[in-house]
Design a protein around this motif. Structure first.
Motif, mmCIF file in Angstrom:
data_model
loop_
_atom_site.group_PDB
_atom_site.id
_atom_site.type_symbol
_atom_site.label_atom_id
_atom_site.label_comp_id
_atom_site.label_asym_id
_atom_site.label_seq_id
_atom_site.Cartn_x
_atom_site.Cartn_y
_atom_site.Cartn_z
ATOM 1 N N GLU A 319 32.942 -49.953 -72.996
ATOM 2 C CA GLU A 319 32.554 -51.233 -73.552
ATOM 3 C C GLU A 319 33.694 -51.825 -74.371
ATOM 4 O O GLU A 319 34.599 -51.114 -74.811
ATOM 5 C CB GLU A 319 31.302 -51.052 -74.419
ATOM 6 C CG GLU A 319 30.102 -50.541 -73.610
ATOM 7 C CD GLU A 319 28.858 -50.402 -74.462
ATOM 8 O OE1 GLU A 319 28.771 -51.076 -75.502
ATOM 9 O OE2 GLU A 319 27.983 -49.599 -74.084
ATOM 10 N N SER A 320 33.625 -53.127 -74.620
ATOM 11 C CA SER A 320 34.737 -53.831 -75.244
ATOM 12 C C SER A 320 35.049 -53.300 -76.638
ATOM 13 O O SER A 320 36.213 -53.189 -77.027
ATOM 14 C CB SER A 320 34.433 -55.330 -75.312
ATOM 15 O OG SER A 320 33.214 -55.558 -76.024
ATOM 16 N N TRP A 321 34.004 -52.940 -77.404
ATOM 17 C CA TRP A 321 34.248 -52.482 -78.775
ATOM 18 C C TRP A 321 35.016 -51.164 -78.810
ATOM 19 O O TRP A 321 35.694 -50.850 -79.789
ATOM 20 C CB TRP A 321 32.934 -52.349 -79.540
ATOM 21 C CG TRP A 321 31.933 -51.406 -78.933
ATOM 22 C CD1 TRP A 321 30.917 -51.713 -78.094
ATOM 23 C CD2 TRP A 321 31.854 -49.983 -79.114
ATOM 24 N NE1 TRP A 321 30.204 -50.601 -77.745
ATOM 25 C CE2 TRP A 321 30.757 -49.522 -78.356
ATOM 26 C CE3 TRP A 321 32.605 -49.066 -79.847
ATOM 27 C CZ2 TRP A 321 30.405 -48.189 -78.312
ATOM 28 C CZ3 TRP A 321 32.246 -47.729 -79.800
ATOM 29 C CH2 TRP A 321 31.159 -47.302 -79.040
ATOM 30 N N GLU A 322 34.916 -50.367 -77.738
ATOM 31 C CA GLU A 322 35.596 -49.084 -77.712
ATOM 32 C C GLU A 322 37.108 -49.237 -77.650
ATOM 33 O O GLU A 322 37.850 -48.341 -78.059
ATOM 34 C CB GLU A 322 35.111 -48.254 -76.517
ATOM 35 C CG GLU A 322 33.634 -47.928 -76.565
ATOM 36 C CD GLU A 322 33.189 -47.073 -75.393
ATOM 37 O OE1 GLU A 322 33.754 -45.984 -75.235
ATOM 38 O OE2 GLU A 322 32.313 -47.503 -74.633
ATOM 39 N N LEU A 323 37.585 -50.352 -77.106
ATOM 40 C CA LEU A 323 39.024 -50.573 -76.979
ATOM 41 C C LEU A 323 39.675 -50.865 -78.323
ATOM 42 O O LEU A 323 40.899 -50.800 -78.453
ATOM 43 C CB LEU A 323 39.290 -51.739 -76.009
ATOM 44 C CG LEU A 323 38.728 -51.561 -74.594
ATOM 45 C CD1 LEU A 323 38.960 -52.820 -73.772
ATOM 46 C CD2 LEU A 323 39.350 -50.356 -73.915
ATOM 47 N N GLU A 324 38.860 -51.182 -79.320
ATOM 48 C CA GLU A 324 39.395 -51.526 -80.632
ATOM 49 C C GLU A 324 39.418 -50.324 -81.572
ATOM 50 O O GLU A 324 39.824 -50.438 -82.723
ATOM 51 C CB GLU A 324 38.537 -52.640 -81.256
ATOM 52 C CG GLU A 324 38.483 -53.913 -80.410
ATOM 53 C CD GLU A 324 37.512 -54.929 -80.963
ATOM 54 O OE1 GLU A 324 36.924 -54.656 -82.030
ATOM 55 O OE2 GLU A 324 37.355 -56.001 -80.346
ATOM 56 N N ILE A 325 38.954 -49.180 -81.105
ATOM 57 C CA ILE A 325 38.851 -47.998 -81.953
ATOM 58 C C ILE A 325 39.989 -47.043 -81.633
ATOM 59 O O ILE A 325 40.305 -46.781 -80.478
ATOM 60 C CB ILE A 325 37.495 -47.291 -81.738
ATOM 61 C CG1 ILE A 325 36.355 -48.219 -82.129
ATOM 62 C CG2 ILE A 325 37.437 -46.011 -82.543
ATOM 63 C CD1 ILE A 325 35.003 -47.639 -81.872
ATOM 64 N N GLY A 326 40.634 -46.542 -82.668
ATOM 65 C CA GLY A 326 41.637 -45.500 -82.493
ATOM 66 C C GLY A 326 41.037 -44.178 -82.936
ATOM 67 O O GLY A 326 39.955 -44.136 -83.500
ATOM 68 N N PRO A 327 41.706 -43.048 -82.716
ATOM 69 C CA PRO A 327 43.000 -42.914 -82.035
ATOM 70 C C PRO A 327 42.855 -42.836 -80.514
ATOM 71 O O PRO A 327 42.042 -43.568 -79.954
ATOM 72 C CB PRO A 327 43.533 -41.608 -82.614
ATOM 73 C CG PRO A 327 42.288 -40.807 -82.886
ATOM 74 C CD PRO A 327 41.224 -41.798 -83.284
ATOM 75 N N HIS A 328 43.547 -41.909 -79.883
ATOM 76 C CA HIS A 328 43.609 -41.835 -78.426
ATOM 77 C C HIS A 328 42.228 -41.623 -77.806
ATOM 78 O O HIS A 328 41.441 -40.809 -78.277
ATOM 79 C CB HIS A 328 44.526 -40.678 -78.016
ATOM 80 C CG HIS A 328 44.623 -40.475 -76.535
ATOM 81 N ND1 HIS A 328 45.232 -41.375 -75.700
ATOM 82 C CD2 HIS A 328 44.170 -39.482 -75.735
ATOM 83 C CE1 HIS A 328 45.151 -40.947 -74.458
ATOM 84 N NE2 HIS A 328 44.514 -39.800 -74.455
ATOM 85 N N ARG A 329 41.947 -42.374 -76.752
ATOM 86 C CA ARG A 329 40.686 -42.212 -76.023
ATOM 87 C C ARG A 329 40.955 -41.382 -74.781
ATOM 88 O O ARG A 329 41.696 -41.779 -73.891
ATOM 89 C CB ARG A 329 40.116 -43.574 -75.621
ATOM 90 C CG ARG A 329 38.687 -43.465 -75.082
ATOM 91 C CD ARG A 329 38.213 -44.802 -74.545
ATOM 92 N NE ARG A 329 36.784 -44.853 -74.398
ATOM 93 C CZ ARG A 329 36.094 -44.274 -73.409
ATOM 94 N NH1 ARG A 329 36.740 -43.606 -72.476
ATOM 95 N NH2 ARG A 329 34.778 -44.376 -73.352
ATOM 96 N N TYR A 330 40.373 -40.180 -74.721
ATOM 97 C CA TYR A 330 40.536 -39.296 -73.572
ATOM 98 C C TYR A 330 39.551 -39.670 -72.468
ATOM 99 O O TYR A 330 38.476 -40.225 -72.726
ATOM 100 C CB TYR A 330 40.284 -37.836 -73.978
ATOM 101 C CG TYR A 330 41.377 -37.226 -74.809
ATOM 102 C CD1 TYR A 330 42.498 -36.659 -74.224
ATOM 103 C CD2 TYR A 330 41.294 -37.204 -76.197
ATOM 104 C CE1 TYR A 330 43.499 -36.084 -74.985
ATOM 105 C CE2 TYR A 330 42.292 -36.635 -76.967
ATOM 106 C CZ TYR A 330 43.387 -36.075 -76.348
ATOM 107 O OH TYR A 330 44.375 -35.513 -77.104
#
Length: 658
Positions: A319-330
């Motif tokens: 979802e779009s909000w997940e792209l704004e959260i750090g750090p690395h997304r596995y």
């Protein structure tokens, strides 16, 4: 006489590799009598009378291998290499297409007896494909579209590392002088020249093919890869080919190789001629088609269906909000592979929040702890996002580092540094023989205090951990303390007042004002830290069942303090082998932190000053007239609330070693 000598020298140099120069060789055909001594042929590979090396014949389900007999010393200095070879792939029946392809391979072994035919190209089997322990680099010339490995079509060139899921691939072809790509049909049965070059300085592999002897200026593939992590000191170079349900003859007409230099180019006009094709009887073709086509169609449909099911099973909607959260997304599939499909043998511990698994991530190879939050846990998406957005920014040597995260549907996963020595409570209470002397315990105390000071004052916001306890103190390979599990953490701006919140935490560590105000403050963390200090010094849990009544650790310590026998509370595992002044200071500091009045507790900055010896603790600790703790009424406070009144979402159980 001179002419005869030169002729013999030239024939020897261009036909067999020198026994004294294992980093360069050239074969113009394979007719020389010594060729079989310098090459290792296996499975269906053979050298024909006309000097052509044939890896497979017009038979299904075959593999063929040829490798240079001696290993090449790749890591003596740099290990750039270059190779040029001429090959031909001739399908048994043009209308059915080719199967399955040919590879140039560099491997740690020339033994491929366990490798499979067909799409595995004679290099891998279903158990080892994708393993970083394979140490295989290959360039595939693939003539069969295998959906399992994501092939783009049945006529492509790919660069493979330890797997047949190509790191980079392209339609078979070459670039002319006009920079336009021209297609090359790998199944044409005509000779094709290939050049493969690796530069260890730039770490680029270039692959070029051409239907003529002229080498195109622009490579078909150019891909960055560090082979230093793949190559061992000695490696074997050679070729592998296979057939599946459809057969092809795979031929090698010539081959040159050079380490740290440019391999000798080959001229197609000087190489042996391919054998003439044989016409098959029409009835044989009809029978073959009637049998193979339905089988091929059904098999292809089954492979596609299985591939799609696997893709859907491991797919994840971002979802779009997940792209704004750090750090690395596995990626979910990365963590699934790292934990061996969340196998029970990789389980480190479990609790109300879910489970924690040990995992190994490749490239670079590191060990991690993967926290998989259970669907039944009350720590839902909101707390999950809070933990990511807050601890993802923490940078302190005494806090567990969050490396990344993942969400797939209702599966919530966090990836942390792996702590090989587990949690503090395991070493304090679950070991038959205590492994923590006082020096290590005191170092752990100072580490936790330093981490809490960073949370309270060193971060951009005030961070209240809200679940400081022994099971949330993890130990790295040098027994340094790392405070972890921030699922209950609460943040607010410096100088502002924290709002009220639901009562969460673990019995025995909860500050008494929480039940009155519902307001979590830094003083609540200090109170829990005081309980932790007494645990470490005494080797006892905050509340222990003894006979019909429970032993409340803080009451016990106060009673011994009032009797003047405070050293009786010290853990017997190191009694007589500790710094008495340090132990007394820790016990007094623990009681100060456990004051019933929030303003009576020291701040974490003051605590660190005491522990570092910058300030001495006053000697006027007193037991109040009411009995228990100056901390006042703690016993009544404990017995007023039952465990069911508390939402213990962060309790954690550590599994014993097997």
């Amino acid at each position: 006489m001179t002419i005869i000598f030169l002729f013999i020298y030239t024939l020897t140099f261009f036909s067999i590799p020198s026994s004294f120069q294992l980093d360069e060789f050239t074969y113009i055909g394979f007719t020389h009598p010594e060729t079989k001594l310098s090459l290792s042929l296996s499975d269906s590979a053979q050298i024909n009378k006309n000097g052509i090396l044939q890896l497979t014949s017009d038979t299904t389900k075959l593999t063929g291998h040829v490798f240079y007999s001696s290993p090449i010393h790749f890591k003596n200095s740099s290990f750039s290499f270059s190779t040029c070879f001429a090959f031909s792939i001739r399908p048994n029946d043009v209308k059915l297409g080719g199967g399955d392809g040919l590879t140039f391979a560099i491997a740690k072994s020339k033994d491929f007896t366990s490798a499979l035919w067909g799409g595995h190209l004679g290099l891998f089997n279903s158990n080892n494909i994708g393993n970083f322990s394979n140490h295989i680099f290959a360039v595939e010339f693939d003539t069969y579209q295998n959906f399992e490995f994501g092939d783009m079509n049945d006529n492509h060139v790919g660069i493979d590392v330890n797997s047949l899921l190509s790191n980079n691939s392209a339609l078979a072809g070459y670039f002319g002088d006009d920079l336009v790509q021209n297609e090359v049909n790998l199944k044409s049965g005509k000779p094709i020249l290939a050049w493969i070059e690796y530069d260890s300085i730039t770490s680029y592999v270039n692959v070029t093919i051409s239907p003529s002897s002229s080498k195109p200026r622009i490579p078909l593939l150019s891909f960055p890869v560090r082979l230093s992590s793949i190559f061992e000191e000695y490696m074997y170079v050679g070729f592998s080919a296979s057939t599946g349900l459809v057969s092809s003859s795979h031929y090698l007409l010539g081959w040159s190789f050079k380490l740290n230099g440019e391999a000798k180019s080959l001229d197609l006009n000087t190489l042996p001629s391919l054998p003439k094709t044989r016409k098959k009887h029409k009835s044989t073709l009809i029978i073959s088609l009637s049998i193979l086509v339905p089988f091929f169609v059904l098999t292809s449909i089954l492979i596609v269906v299985l591939f799609l099911i696997k893709k859907l099973k491991n797919s994840e909607v971002i979802e779009s909000w997940e792209l704004e959260i750090g750090p690395h997304r596995y990626k979910y599939i990365e963590l699934k592979k790292a934990t061996r499909n969340f196998k029970e043998s990789e389980l480190l511990g479990f609790g109300g929040f879910g489970r924690v698994y040990k995992g190994t991530l490749p490239n670079p190879k590191i060990q991690v702890a993967v926290k998989r939050i259970s669907h039944e846990s009350k720590q839902g998406v909101r707390e999950f996002i809070s933990e990511i957005s807050s601890i993802g920014k923490f940078r302190h040597r005494n806090l567990v580092q969050l490396l990344g995260w993942c969400r797939r549907g209702s599966d919530l996963l966090l990836v942390y540094d792996f702590m090989p020595n587990g949690s503090l409570d395991k070493l304090l209470f679950d070991q038959e023989k205590c492994v923590l002397n006082w020096e290590k315990r005191f170092n752990i105390i100072k580490g936790v205090a330093s981490g809490l000071l960073y949370l309270h004052e060193g971060y951009e916001q005030t961070v209240i951990h809200r679940d400081v306890k022994a099971s949330n103190v993890l130990l790295d390979d040098e027994m340094n303390a790392r405070l972890g599990d921030f699922g209950l953490a609460k943040l607010y701006d410096h100088g502002s007042n924290p709002g009220t919140t639901r009562l969460v935490g673990t019995l025995g560590y909860l500050a008494p004002e929480l039940t009155r105000t519902g307001r979590a403050t830094t003083g609540c963390d200090v109170f829990a830290f005081g309980t932790l200090l007494l645990e470490i010094a005494c080797g006892r849990r905050p509340i222990e069942p003894i006979g019909p009544d429970d032993l409340v650790l803080v009451d016990y310590v106060w009673s011994k303090w009032s009797e003047g026998s405070i050293l009786d509370v010290v853990d017997l595992n190191f009694k007589g082998d500790f710094d008495e002044n340090e132990v007394l200071m820790v016990l007094k500091l623990g009681l100060m932190c456990l004051s019933n009045e929030q303003l009576g507790r020291p701040s974490m900055r003051q605590v660190v000053s005491y522990l570092e010896g910058e300030v001495e603790i006053m000697e006027d600790l007193r037991v109040p007239s009411g009995g228990c703790v100056e901390v006042g009424g703690f016993e009544d406070y404990l017995h007023s609330y039952t465990p069911s009144s508390f939402e213990q979402t962060s309790s954690f159980t550590v599994l014993p070693k097997t």
